[in-house]
Design an enzyme around this catalytic site. Sequence first.
Site, PDB file in Angstrom:
ATOM      1  CE1 TYR A   1      11.269  -5.476   4.113  1.00 48.80           C
ATOM      2  CE2 TYR A   1      11.556  -4.609   6.312  1.00 48.80           C
ATOM      3  CZ  TYR A   1      11.121  -5.600   5.469  1.00 48.80           C
ATOM      4  OH  TYR A   1      10.523  -6.724   5.997  1.00 48.80           O
TER       5      TYR A   1
HETATM    6  N1  LIG Z   1       9.640 -11.194   6.633  1.00 50.00           N
HETATM    7  C1  LIG Z   1       8.906 -10.755   5.645  1.00 50.00           C
HETATM    8  O1  LIG Z   1       8.917 -11.303   4.532  1.00 50.00           O
HETATM    9  C2  LIG Z   1       8.011  -9.563   5.874  1.00 50.00           C
HETATM   10  C3  LIG Z   1       6.999  -9.251   4.941  1.00 50.00           C
HETATM   11  C4  LIG Z   1       6.172  -8.154   5.209  1.00 50.00           C
HETATM   12  C5  LIG Z   1       6.374  -7.379   6.348  1.00 50.00           C
HETATM   13  N2  LIG Z   1       7.395  -7.689   7.221  1.00 50.00           N
HETATM   14  C6  LIG Z   1       7.652  -6.872   8.428  1.00 50.00           C
HETATM   15  O2  LIG Z   1       6.466  -6.687   9.156  1.00 50.00           O
HETATM   16  C7  LIG Z   1       6.165  -5.301   9.275  1.00 50.00           C
HETATM   17  C8  LIG Z   1       4.672  -5.108   9.258  1.00 50.00           C
HETATM   18  O3  LIG Z   1       4.141  -5.705   8.081  1.00 50.00           O
HETATM   19  P1  LIG Z   1       2.981  -5.015   7.294  1.00 50.00           P
HETATM   20  O4  LIG Z   1       3.339  -3.603   6.980  1.00 50.00           O
HETATM   21  O5  LIG Z   1       2.631  -5.924   6.175  1.00 50.00           O
HETATM   22  O6  LIG Z   1       1.838  -5.003   8.439  1.00 50.00           O
HETATM   23  P2  LIG Z   1       0.285  -4.776   8.394  1.00 50.00           P
HETATM   24  O7  LIG Z   1      -0.028  -4.219   9.722  1.00 50.00           O
HETATM   25  O8  LIG Z   1      -0.427  -5.995   7.972  1.00 50.00           O
HETATM   26  O9  LIG Z   1       0.032  -3.664   7.268  1.00 50.00           O
HETATM   27  C9  LIG Z   1       0.392  -2.344   7.458  1.00 50.00           C
HETATM   28  C10 LIG Z   1      -0.316  -1.498   6.414  1.00 50.00           C
HETATM   29  O10 LIG Z   1      -1.728  -1.474   6.671  1.00 50.00           O
HETATM   30  C11 LIG Z   1      -2.229  -0.180   6.412  1.00 50.00           C
HETATM   31  N3  LIG Z   1      -2.685   0.358   7.701  1.00 50.00           N
HETATM   32  C12 LIG Z   1      -2.048   0.264   8.901  1.00 50.00           C
HETATM   33  N4  LIG Z   1      -2.766   0.831   9.881  1.00 50.00           N
HETATM   34  C13 LIG Z   1      -3.880   1.310   9.284  1.00 50.00           C
HETATM   35  C14 LIG Z   1      -5.007   1.998   9.785  1.00 50.00           C
HETATM   36  N5  LIG Z   1      -5.133   2.309  11.077  1.00 50.00           N
HETATM   37  N6  LIG Z   1      -5.981   2.347   8.909  1.00 50.00           N
HETATM   38  C15 LIG Z   1      -5.869   2.045   7.612  1.00 50.00           C
HETATM   39  N7  LIG Z   1      -4.820   1.369   7.080  1.00 50.00           N
HETATM   40  C16 LIG Z   1      -3.828   1.015   7.907  1.00 50.00           C
HETATM   41  C17 LIG Z   1      -1.081   0.621   5.804  1.00 50.00           C
HETATM   42  O11 LIG Z   1      -1.041   0.392   4.398  1.00 50.00           O
HETATM   43  P3  LIG Z   1      -1.849   1.282   3.346  1.00 50.00           P
HETATM   44  O12 LIG Z   1      -1.992   2.658   3.929  1.00 50.00           O
HETATM   45  O13 LIG Z   1      -1.010   1.213   2.120  1.00 50.00           O
HETATM   46  O14 LIG Z   1      -3.182   0.598   3.171  1.00 50.00           O
HETATM   47  C18 LIG Z   1       0.127  -0.054   6.431  1.00 50.00           C
HETATM   48  O15 LIG Z   1       1.307   0.148   5.710  1.00 50.00           O
HETATM   49  C19 LIG Z   1       6.933  -4.634   8.138  1.00 50.00           C
HETATM   50  O16 LIG Z   1       7.238  -3.274   8.390  1.00 50.00           O
HETATM   51  C20 LIG Z   1       8.184  -5.481   8.099  1.00 50.00           C
HETATM   52  O17 LIG Z   1       9.071  -5.074   9.132  1.00 50.00           O
HETATM   53  C21 LIG Z   1       8.193  -8.763   6.987  1.00 50.00           C
END
Ligand SMILES: NC(=O)c1ccc[n+]([C@@H]2O[C@H](COP(=O)([O-])OP(=O)(O)OC[C@H]3O[C@@H](n4cnc5c(N)ncnc54)[C@H](OP(=O)(O)O)[C@@H]3O)[C@@H](O)[C@H]2O)c1
Length: 323
Positions: free
Chosen positions: A53
């Site tokens: 990351y």
């Molecule tokens: N193991 C793996 O391969 C893997 C892969 C992915 C993630 N992860 C882990 O899982 C965690 C969460 O994943 P994720 O970031 O993909 O989760 P997610 O909750 O699906 O997406 C988060 C994204 O959604 C948008 N967002 C969040 N809240 C919002 C709101 N209230 N209003 C508007 N847009 C909003 C933002 O992106 P924008 O502002 O850019 O739209 C934010 O970065 C990561 O930090 C990581 O630790 C692991």
Amino acid sequence: MQYRTVGRTGIKVSSLCFGTMSFGGNADKETSKAMFKRTREAGINFFDCANMYSNGEAEEILGECISDCRDEIVLTSKVFFPTGKDVNAGGLSRRHIMLEVERSLSRLKTDRIDFYFVHKFDATTPIEETLRALDDLQRQGKIIYPAVSNFAAWQIAKALGISAKEQLARFELIQPMYNLVKRQAEVEILPLAESEQMGVITYSPLGGGLLTGKYGVNRKPSEGRIVDQENYTKRYGAQLNFEVAERFTAYAHEHEVHPATLAVAWVMAHPSVTAPIIGARNVEQLEYSLAALDIDMTSKWRDEISGLSITPPPATDRTEEAL
Ligand SMILES: NC(=O)c1ccc[n+]([C@@H]2O[C@H](COP(=O)([O-])OP(=O)(O)OC[C@H]3O[C@@H](n4cnc5c(N)ncnc54)[C@H](OP(=O)(O)O)[C@@H]3O)[C@@H](O)[C@H]2O)c1
């Protein structure tokens, strides 16, 4: 905050895990620290990270955040993706794992990682080699438990069998993708976790932003991960996903809940999920995911929401007989 035990480990974690993928990326250090502070105020003790990351910067920032509360934090990191151009700077070889765990420990400024994930399946390294390296790290106290992300269920099951046969530390925690438009985990991963008493922390509860209300059939924000990052555009770009997002947003508004809150609550309510991993780029976004802690998701409500997307077919085609 409710705390849940991770599988059969005895470790208790908050019912939301906070993901730090944005640290050092679209959240600068100050914003990252503000988000960390807010999650601690909410009672979160569980933080997900990875060596890749922001090229290690997320671990650096998280290391600073936890410096005065390390013993109250349950910490993860991951290994697999390339960390350099060298032919050996990636994968799940003993060589790469041993090198990367030291780098992660140093960036996190800690002497152990509570759950150390293999980030993706490595088809070129025998799984025995990976499992033995993880077992050695556990014996050395550098990791507390091995954990696994993005493997198919058969790959996890194979690894569990080898761990049992060779008396090696087994994977105790699984990290699959899981949200209303990505439900593959329901077919094999979640039943496997239940059967084997493994913890589950699921990532991308908002579909990378798709389920936050800002995407619809003819609606996209001018910036955001799904429009800015090619891998996310590919992952979520199918028209059907935007149709689900549209229906889901309307449903959330009808029930007077923010879509982001409802999307996290839907994941959280699956009985096999220990904690969804929430992600945000600032404190304002984070608040809507944290609000899921206050939602009482009834099974009727959950079923209705599930009905807005396609339920994946079962793992076997022979389903007509009751027994
Ligand atoms: N193991 C793996 O391969 C893997 C892969 C992915 C993630 N992860 C882990 O899982 C965690 C969460 O994943 P994720 O970031 O993909 O989760 P997610 O909750 O699906 O997406 C988060 C994204 O959604 C948008 N967002 C969040 N809240 C919002 C709101 N209230 N209003 C508007 N847009 C909003 C933002 O992106 P924008 O502002 O850019 O739209 C934010 O970065 C990561 O930090 C990581 O630790 C692991």
